[in-house]
Design a protein around this motif. Structure first.
Motif, PDB file in Angstrom:
ATOM      1  N   ALA A 154       7.447  -7.768 -13.926  1.00  0.00           N
ATOM      2  CA  ALA A 154       8.516  -6.808 -13.667  1.00  0.00           C
ATOM      3  C   ALA A 154       8.315  -6.089 -12.331  1.00  0.00           C
ATOM      4  CB  ALA A 154       8.577  -5.788 -14.797  1.00  0.00           C
ATOM      5  N   ASP A 155       7.050  -5.810 -12.026  1.00  0.00           N
ATOM      6  CA  ASP A 155       6.731  -4.885 -10.960  1.00  0.00           C
ATOM      7  C   ASP A 155       6.058  -5.624  -9.806  1.00  0.00           C
ATOM      8  OD1 ASP A 155       5.852  -2.823  -9.386  1.00  0.00           O
ATOM      9  OD2 ASP A 155       4.878  -1.706 -11.010  1.00  0.00           O
ATOM     10  N   ILE A 156       6.664  -5.571  -8.634  1.00  0.00           N
ATOM     11  CA  ILE A 156       6.078  -6.276  -7.485  1.00  0.00           C
ATOM     12  C   ILE A 156       4.677  -5.756  -7.166  1.00  0.00           C
ATOM     13  CG2 ILE A 156       7.073  -4.795  -5.701  1.00  0.00           C
ATOM     14  CD1 ILE A 156       7.297  -7.238  -3.910  1.00  0.00           C
ATOM     15  N   LEU A 157       4.388  -4.529  -7.568  1.00  0.00           N
ATOM     16  CA  LEU A 157       3.071  -3.961  -7.264  1.00  0.00           C
ATOM     17  C   LEU A 157       1.939  -4.645  -8.046  1.00  0.00           C
ATOM     18  CD1 LEU A 157       3.932  -0.178  -6.919  1.00  0.00           C
ATOM     19  CD2 LEU A 157       3.718  -1.913  -5.148  1.00  0.00           C
ATOM     20  N   LYS A 158       2.315  -5.481  -9.022  1.00  0.00           N
ATOM     21  CA  LYS A 158       1.293  -6.230  -9.767  1.00  0.00           C
ATOM     22  C   LYS A 158       0.984  -7.565  -9.087  1.00  0.00           C
ATOM     23  CE  LYS A 158       1.127  -3.516 -13.555  1.00  0.00           C
ATOM     24  NZ  LYS A 158       2.248  -3.467 -14.504  1.00  0.00           N
ATOM     25  N   ILE A 159       1.588  -7.834  -7.970  1.00  0.00           N
ATOM     26  CA  ILE A 159       1.426  -9.119  -7.283  1.00  0.00           C
ATOM     27  C   ILE A 159      -0.035  -9.313  -6.869  1.00  0.00           C
ATOM     28  CG2 ILE A 159       1.974  -8.223  -4.967  1.00  0.00           C
ATOM     29  CD1 ILE A 159       3.555 -10.786  -4.425  1.00  0.00           C
ATOM     30  N   THR A 160      -0.508 -10.559  -6.985  1.00  0.00           N
ATOM     31  CA  THR A 160      -1.896 -10.851  -6.595  1.00  0.00           C
ATOM     32  C   THR A 160      -1.950 -11.175  -5.104  1.00  0.00           C
ATOM     33  OG1 THR A 160      -1.638 -13.203  -6.970  1.00  0.00           O
ATOM     34  CG2 THR A 160      -2.373 -11.881  -8.858  1.00  0.00           C
ATOM     35  N   ARG A 161      -3.148 -11.171  -4.571  1.00  0.00           N
ATOM     36  CA  ARG A 161      -3.332 -11.451  -3.150  1.00  0.00           C
ATOM     37  C   ARG A 161      -2.869 -12.863  -2.785  1.00  0.00           C
ATOM     38  NH1 ARG A 161      -7.346  -9.190   1.159  1.00  0.00           N
ATOM     39  NH2 ARG A 161      -6.210  -7.332   0.595  1.00  0.00           N
ATOM     40  N   THR A 162      -3.156 -13.833  -3.660  1.00  0.00           N
ATOM     41  CA  THR A 162      -2.712 -15.210  -3.393  1.00  0.00           C
ATOM     42  C   THR A 162      -1.192 -15.284  -3.398  1.00  0.00           C
ATOM     43  OG1 THR A 162      -3.760 -15.475  -5.558  1.00  0.00           O
ATOM     44  CG2 THR A 162      -4.185 -17.185  -3.910  1.00  0.00           C
ATOM     45  N   ASP A 163      -0.565 -14.504  -4.284  1.00  0.00           N
ATOM     46  CA  ASP A 163       0.887 -14.514  -4.335  1.00  0.00           C
ATOM     47  C   ASP A 163       1.489 -13.870  -3.089  1.00  0.00           C
ATOM     48  OD1 ASP A 163       1.059 -15.922  -6.612  1.00  0.00           O
ATOM     49  OD2 ASP A 163       1.819 -14.307  -7.884  1.00  0.00           O
ATOM     50  N   VAL A 164       0.799 -12.899  -2.502  1.00  0.00           N
ATOM     51  CA  VAL A 164       1.291 -12.308  -1.258  1.00  0.00           C
ATOM     52  C   VAL A 164       1.315 -13.375  -0.167  1.00  0.00           C
ATOM     53  CG1 VAL A 164       0.869 -10.586   0.552  1.00  0.00           C
ATOM     54  CG2 VAL A 164       0.561  -9.956  -1.838  1.00  0.00           C
ATOM     55  N   THR A 165       0.270 -14.187  -0.115  1.00  0.00           N
ATOM     56  CA  THR A 165       0.234 -15.286   0.859  1.00  0.00           C
ATOM     57  C   THR A 165       1.386 -16.253   0.601  1.00  0.00           C
ATOM     58  OG1 THR A 165      -2.163 -15.094   0.745  1.00  0.00           O
ATOM     59  CG2 THR A 165      -1.291 -17.001   1.920  1.00  0.00           C
ATOM     60  N   ALA A 166       1.570 -16.617  -0.665  1.00  0.00           N
ATOM     61  CA  ALA A 166       2.641 -17.558  -1.013  1.00  0.00           C
ATOM     62  C   ALA A 166       4.017 -16.955  -0.705  1.00  0.00           C
ATOM     63  CB  ALA A 166       2.548 -17.932  -2.486  1.00  0.00           C
ATOM     64  N   LEU A 167       4.156 -15.652  -0.937  1.00  0.00           N
ATOM     65  CA  LEU A 167       5.427 -14.986  -0.640  1.00  0.00           C
ATOM     66  C   LEU A 167       5.694 -14.989   0.864  1.00  0.00           C
ATOM     67  CD1 LEU A 167       7.914 -13.303  -1.468  1.00  0.00           C
ATOM     68  CD2 LEU A 167       6.461 -11.254  -1.397  1.00  0.00           C
ATOM     69  N   ALA A 168       4.650 -14.693   1.646  1.00  0.00           N
ATOM     70  CA  ALA A 168       4.797 -14.702   3.100  1.00  0.00           C
ATOM     71  C   ALA A 168       5.256 -16.079   3.578  1.00  0.00           C
ATOM     72  CB  ALA A 168       3.482 -14.307   3.772  1.00  0.00           C
TER      73      ALA A 168
ATOM     74  N   ILE B 286       0.852  -1.209   0.000  1.00  0.00           N
ATOM     75  CA  ILE B 286       0.000   0.000   0.000  1.00  0.00           C
ATOM     76  C   ILE B 286       0.882   1.250   0.000  1.00  0.00           C
ATOM     77  CG2 ILE B 286      -1.639   1.365   1.389  1.00  0.00           C
ATOM     78  CD1 ILE B 286      -2.839  -1.314   2.337  1.00  0.00           C
ATOM     79  N   LEU B 287       1.900   1.246   0.858  1.00  0.00           N
ATOM     80  CA  LEU B 287       2.801   2.404   0.935  1.00  0.00           C
ATOM     81  C   LEU B 287       3.581   2.589  -0.360  1.00  0.00           C
ATOM     82  CD1 LEU B 287       4.198   1.861   4.515  1.00  0.00           C
ATOM     83  CD2 LEU B 287       2.759   3.765   3.790  1.00  0.00           C
ATOM     84  N   MET B 288       4.077   1.475  -0.907  1.00  0.00           N
ATOM     85  CA  MET B 288       4.847   1.571  -2.149  1.00  0.00           C
ATOM     86  C   MET B 288       3.989   2.189  -3.247  1.00  0.00           C
ATOM     87  SD  MET B 288       6.945  -2.041  -2.018  1.00  0.00           S
ATOM     88  CE  MET B 288       8.070  -1.809  -3.405  1.00  0.00           C
TER      89      MET B 288
END
Ligand SMILES: [Zn+2]
Ligand SMILES: [Zn+2]
Ligand SMILES: [Zn+2]
Length: 347
Positions: A250-264, A143-145
């Protein structure tokens, strides 16, 4: 084994993999943590010690709500708390400096410098965190980014983390930082350059190709549906690790919500495994993402983890060539099982 001078996948950067002076995981002694007993300004109840939050994640009846502090007041029931650094490196309201002179260029250090307190629990570092908490702090960060990228002057937003004093953290409460800049920093422009060169000669995204070529190699650490973790070929320090998204973006800001979970989960498993193997290792990490305005084919975002297990001394500082005493193959081998175990304990 002979020492090898290895070149990075795409950068003109070299590491001497010094097998002749090899250090194994058990050879590293991580100094024990010293708790000063000082009052922590990031802990719940001490919010007055820091600037008003410009983003708060708060639990509510219907999930998570976003909020912020008002000037005189501070909220205490937050899950993630973000505020401008009290001692910023870059500022949106910085005063204009005097004009440049020949050979002495300068301009204002414009930008944003933000602290993200990742949890109300002092010790909930990413290697031990609950996945839901880590996910929330990543969401707050995104959100901040997005907010900083919205400023027309901003070109690049760097998200990073310093863990332990030895790696530059002045406070031990779990937190990460963002510095937004009005120019593209050197490490990123060098990667963009290498990226472009590789694509011109080989035709493909080098990071997508790294995943293909390092899969099942001695440098692969872990793979799940969404991410690939490896100890890179020309690692510049022992246990350097990269986390690459498998879906090209290219851009981390395009990450999906499911990918945020997987990244965590991936981050939690990777850092969790490291702390099982090496103890509470000081480290830095940084997300590399596309500068503003690039095409999705121009870059591939990723996370680089830099353990603080060696001191870059005279040779490294003079030459930009790094001596690494733990081959990435040894680092990968010693982490592989452990990351898998951590991952399955989370699923
Ligand atoms: Zn604290
Ligand atoms: Zn790619
Ligand atoms: Zn990078």
């Amino acid at each position: 084994l002979p020492n090898e001078l290895r070149r990075d996948y795409i950068l003109d950067r070299y590491a001497i993999i010094a097998s002749a002076r090899m250090r194994r995981p058990t050879d590293f002694s991580i100094p024990p943590k010293v708790e000063t007993g000082e009052k922590c300004p990031f802990c719940v109840g001490n919010e007055k010690a820091t600037p008003p939050a410009d983003l708060l994640l708060i639990r509510s009846d219907n999930g998570i709500t976003y909020s912020k502090d008002s000037e005189g007041e501070r909220t205490s029931n937050w899950l993630v708390r973000c505020f401008p650094n009290l001692y910023p490196a870059t500022e949106p309201s910085a005063e204009a400096p005097p004009p440049s002179e020949p050979l002495r260029p300068l301009r204002v250090a414009y930008g944003y410098h933000e602290i993200i307190v990742e949890s109300p629990n002092h010790q909930e570092h990413p290697g031990q965190a609950r996945v839901e908490q880590l996910q929330l702090s990543l969401e707050a960060t995104l959100i901040l980014m997005r907010r900083f990228v919205g400023d027309v002057r901003i070109r690049y937003v760097q998200l990073f983390r310093n863990h332990r004093k030895e790696a530059g953290a002045s406070l031990s409460h779990t937190h990460s930082q963002i510095i937004a800049l009005d120019s593209i920093p050197r490490n990123i422009s060098e990667e963009l350059e290498g990226f472009k060169k590789h694509r011109k000669t080989e035709g493909d995204c080098p990071y997508c190709e790294i995943i293909e070529r390092e899969r099942d190699s001695p440098r692969e650490v872990f793979e799940n549906e969404d991410f690939f973790v490896l100890a890179p070929w020309a690692s510049i320090s022992p246990f350097e690790l990269w986390i690459l998204p498998k879906r090209h973006e290219a851009d981390i800001l395009k990450i999906t919500r499911t990918d945020v979970t997987a990244l965590a989960k991936t981050l939690r498993s990777t850092l969790g495994a490291i702390s099982k193997l090496l103890g509470d290792m000081p480290y830095n990490y940084g997300f590399h993402t596309s500068p503003k305005g690039l095409d999705s084919t121009d870059y591939h975002w990723h996370l680089e983890i830099y353990p603080k297990l060696s001191i870059w001394a005279g040779f490294e500082l003079s030459t930009g060539v790094y001596i690494n005493v733990t081959p990435p193959e040894v680092a990968a081998r010693s982490l592989r099982e452990s990351v898998k175990d951590e991952w399955s304990s989370l699923c």
